[in-house]
Write an enzyme that holds these catalytic residues in place. Structure first.
Site, PDB file in Angstrom:
ATOM      1  N   ASN A 174      44.643   5.476 102.246  1.00  0.00           N
ATOM      2  CA  ASN A 174      44.202   6.666 101.530  1.00  0.00           C
ATOM      3  C   ASN A 174      45.253   7.748 101.747  1.00  0.00           C
ATOM      4  O   ASN A 174      45.324   8.340 102.817  1.00  0.00           O
ATOM      5  CB  ASN A 174      42.831   7.100 102.065  1.00  0.00           C
ATOM      6  CG  ASN A 174      42.333   8.388 101.420  1.00  0.00           C
ATOM      7  OD1 ASN A 174      42.951   8.887 100.480  1.00  0.00           O
ATOM      8  ND2 ASN A 174      41.227   8.912 101.925  1.00  0.00           N
TER       9      ASN A 174
ATOM     10  N   LYS B  31      45.365  10.589 100.467  1.00  0.00           N
ATOM     11  CA  LYS B  31      44.779  11.933 100.335  1.00  0.00           C
ATOM     12  C   LYS B  31      45.680  12.795  99.426  1.00  0.00           C
ATOM     13  O   LYS B  31      46.217  12.258  98.460  1.00  0.00           O
ATOM     14  CB  LYS B  31      44.541  12.558 101.717  1.00  0.00           C
ATOM     15  CG  LYS B  31      43.750  11.593 102.622  1.00  0.00           C
ATOM     16  CD  LYS B  31      43.199  12.198 103.870  1.00  0.00           C
ATOM     17  CE  LYS B  31      42.424  11.149 104.639  1.00  0.00           C
ATOM     18  NZ  LYS B  31      41.774  11.680 105.847  1.00  0.00           N
TER      19      LYS B  31
ATOM     20  N   HIS C  58      34.061   9.961 100.156  1.00  0.00           N
ATOM     21  CA  HIS C  58      34.858  10.281 101.341  1.00  0.00           C
ATOM     22  C   HIS C  58      34.297  11.549 102.004  1.00  0.00           C
ATOM     23  O   HIS C  58      33.831  12.460 101.303  1.00  0.00           O
ATOM     24  CB  HIS C  58      36.327  10.473 100.959  1.00  0.00           C
ATOM     25  CG  HIS C  58      37.208  10.518 102.164  1.00  0.00           C
ATOM     26  ND1 HIS C  58      37.364  11.660 102.913  1.00  0.00           N
ATOM     27  CD2 HIS C  58      37.924   9.547 102.783  1.00  0.00           C
ATOM     28  CE1 HIS C  58      38.160  11.383 103.941  1.00  0.00           C
ATOM     29  NE2 HIS C  58      38.514  10.109 103.890  1.00  0.00           N
TER      30      HIS C  58
ATOM     31  N   GLU D 183      35.679  14.053 103.191  1.00  0.00           N
ATOM     32  CA  GLU D 183      36.299  15.303 102.722  1.00  0.00           C
ATOM     33  C   GLU D 183      35.663  15.768 101.415  1.00  0.00           C
ATOM     34  O   GLU D 183      35.536  16.966 101.162  1.00  0.00           O
ATOM     35  CB  GLU D 183      37.822  15.108 102.603  1.00  0.00           C
ATOM     36  CG  GLU D 183      38.464  15.018 103.990  1.00  0.00           C
ATOM     37  CD  GLU D 183      39.677  14.127 104.095  1.00  0.00           C
ATOM     38  OE1 GLU D 183      40.306  13.816 103.069  1.00  0.00           O
ATOM     39  OE2 GLU D 183      39.998  13.722 105.233  1.00  0.00           O
TER      40      GLU D 183
ATOM     41  N   GLU E 277      33.447   5.628 108.290  1.00  0.00           N
ATOM     42  CA  GLU E 277      34.431   6.603 108.754  1.00  0.00           C
ATOM     43  C   GLU E 277      33.726   7.737 109.489  1.00  0.00           C
ATOM     44  O   GLU E 277      33.281   8.707 108.847  1.00  0.00           O
ATOM     45  CB  GLU E 277      35.214   7.182 107.568  1.00  0.00           C
ATOM     46  CG  GLU E 277      35.955   6.141 106.755  1.00  0.00           C
ATOM     47  CD  GLU E 277      37.164   6.732 106.043  1.00  0.00           C
ATOM     48  OE1 GLU E 277      38.268   6.246 106.295  1.00  0.00           O
ATOM     49  OE2 GLU E 277      37.006   7.690 105.265  1.00  0.00           O
TER      50      GLU E 277
ATOM     51  N   GLY F 162      41.462  12.049 111.097  1.00  0.00           N
ATOM     52  CA  GLY F 162      42.557  12.998 111.238  1.00  0.00           C
ATOM     53  C   GLY F 162      42.615  13.696 112.587  1.00  0.00           C
ATOM     54  O   GLY F 162      43.314  14.692 112.741  1.00  0.00           O
TER      55      GLY F 162
ATOM     56  N   SER G 140      41.612   7.672 112.293  1.00  0.00           N
ATOM     57  CA  SER G 140      42.684   7.606 113.291  1.00  0.00           C
ATOM     58  C   SER G 140      43.126   6.176 113.635  1.00  0.00           C
ATOM     59  O   SER G 140      43.481   5.886 114.777  1.00  0.00           O
ATOM     60  CB  SER G 140      42.287   8.375 114.559  1.00  0.00           C
ATOM     61  OG  SER G 140      42.112   9.747 114.263  1.00  0.00           O
TER      62      SER G 140
HETATM   63  P1  13P Z   1      43.105   9.226 109.278  1.00  0.00           P
HETATM   64  O1  13P Z   1      43.541   7.783 109.369  1.00  0.00           O
HETATM   65  O2  13P Z   1      44.217  10.161 108.984  1.00  0.00           O
HETATM   66  O3  13P Z   1      42.260   9.614 110.458  1.00  0.00           O
HETATM   67  O4  13P Z   1      42.136   9.327 107.987  1.00  0.00           O
HETATM   68  C1  13P Z   1      41.138   8.382 107.815  1.00  0.00           C
HETATM   69  C2  13P Z   1      40.561   8.522 106.454  1.00  0.00           C
HETATM   70  O5  13P Z   1      39.946   9.524 106.138  1.00  0.00           O
HETATM   71  C3  13P Z   1      40.764   7.443 105.501  1.00  0.00           C
HETATM   72  O6  13P Z   1      40.006   7.621 104.350  1.00  0.00           O
END
Ligand code: 13P
Length: 249
Positions: free
Chosen positions: A9, A11, A94, A96, A166, A172, A212
């Site tokens: 992803n 983002k 997601h 976010e 997740e 993150g 992560s």
């Molecule tokens: P990170 O791997 O940066 O923690 O993000 C995970 C994520 O949100 C994947 O969709």
């Protein structure tokens, strides 16, 4: 046996086309485990050029879509448009999007149904916040997020769904779930699917972990019986994404 699945992803990255070329050239020339299903999800602007330049082993995914086919919905992309562009996957729900853009579980479910109806495959994200985990609500929160989707899908729809667990506190932050925490949550999800949908759907649905994930921690996570792969954020923009794709080697 469920095929191991690794998604990247991206983002809202990268911010220059040059950066994108370097990630893609690493992937295009790497020795990738042919048994892993690999999907990369760039910003929508890059979906079509990426689809046309990545090797055939890599599929591309949108990071979001709306539930209508067309119309006056400024800023949105429809499932029908993604299908028309030859994009096979979409990420929905997601954290976010749920947090920053206020998407409810019912809205995510409505979009999931629309995407599947349009023949897209869906990477459906669920997960609890840190306060929810600390108060013992992880299973309840995740089940609520999933129940909204269960309520609107037919059993046959589930063949097009990959569930990404997740935990919000791991996204993150550099704080990866332990393999025991991931395994417990994934098994809870599988048990829920068995009861809420069917034992066959529970057995066949990939449940992947996100939060992560790095080259350093992916191997141990990948040995857990209910961890069927990963959804990778930050590390999917780096050469170590190759090691994560090859975690089961
Ligand atoms: P990170 O791997 O940066 O923690 O993000 C995970 C994520 O949100 C994947 O969709």
């Amino acid at each position: 046996p469920r095929q191991f699945f690794v998604g990247g992803n991206f983002k809202m990255n990268p911010i220059s086309r040059g950066q994108k070329e370097s990630i893609i050239s690493v992937l295009n020339s790497a020795d990738l485990d042919s048994t892993t299903e690999i999907v990369i999800a760039p910003p929508s602007l890059y979906l079509i050029p990426l689809k046309d330049t990545v090797r055939s082993e890599l599929q591309v995914s949108a990071q979001n879509c709306y539930f209508k086919d067309s119309g006056a919905f400024t800023g949105e992309i429809s499932p029908a448009q993604l299908v028309d562009a030859g994009i096979p996957y979409v990420i929905l729900g997601h954290s976010e999007r749920r947090t920053l853009f206020h998407e409810t579980s019912e809205f995510v479910a409505q979009k999931t149904k629309a995407a599947l109806n349009a023949t897209l495959k869906v990477i459906l994200c669920v997960g609890e916040t840190l306060p929810e985990r600390e108060t013992g609500q992880t299973a309840v929160v995740v089940q609520k997020q999933l129940q909204a989707v269960v309520d609107v899908l037919q059993e046959s729809d589930w063949g097009g769904v990959v569930i990404a667990y997740e935990p919000v506190w791991a996204i993150g932050t550099g704080k990866v779930a332990t393999s025991a925490q991931a395994q417990e949550a994934h098994l809870d999800i599988r048990t829920f699917l068995s009861q809420a949908v069917s034992p066959a759907v529970a057995e066949n649905t990939r449940i992947i972990y996100g939060g992560s994930v790095t080259a350093a921690n992916c191997k141990e996570l990948s040995t857990q019986p209910d961890v069927d792969g990963f959804l990778v954020g930050g590390a999917s923009l780096k050469p170590e994404f190759v090691n994560i794709i090859n975690a089961r080697r």
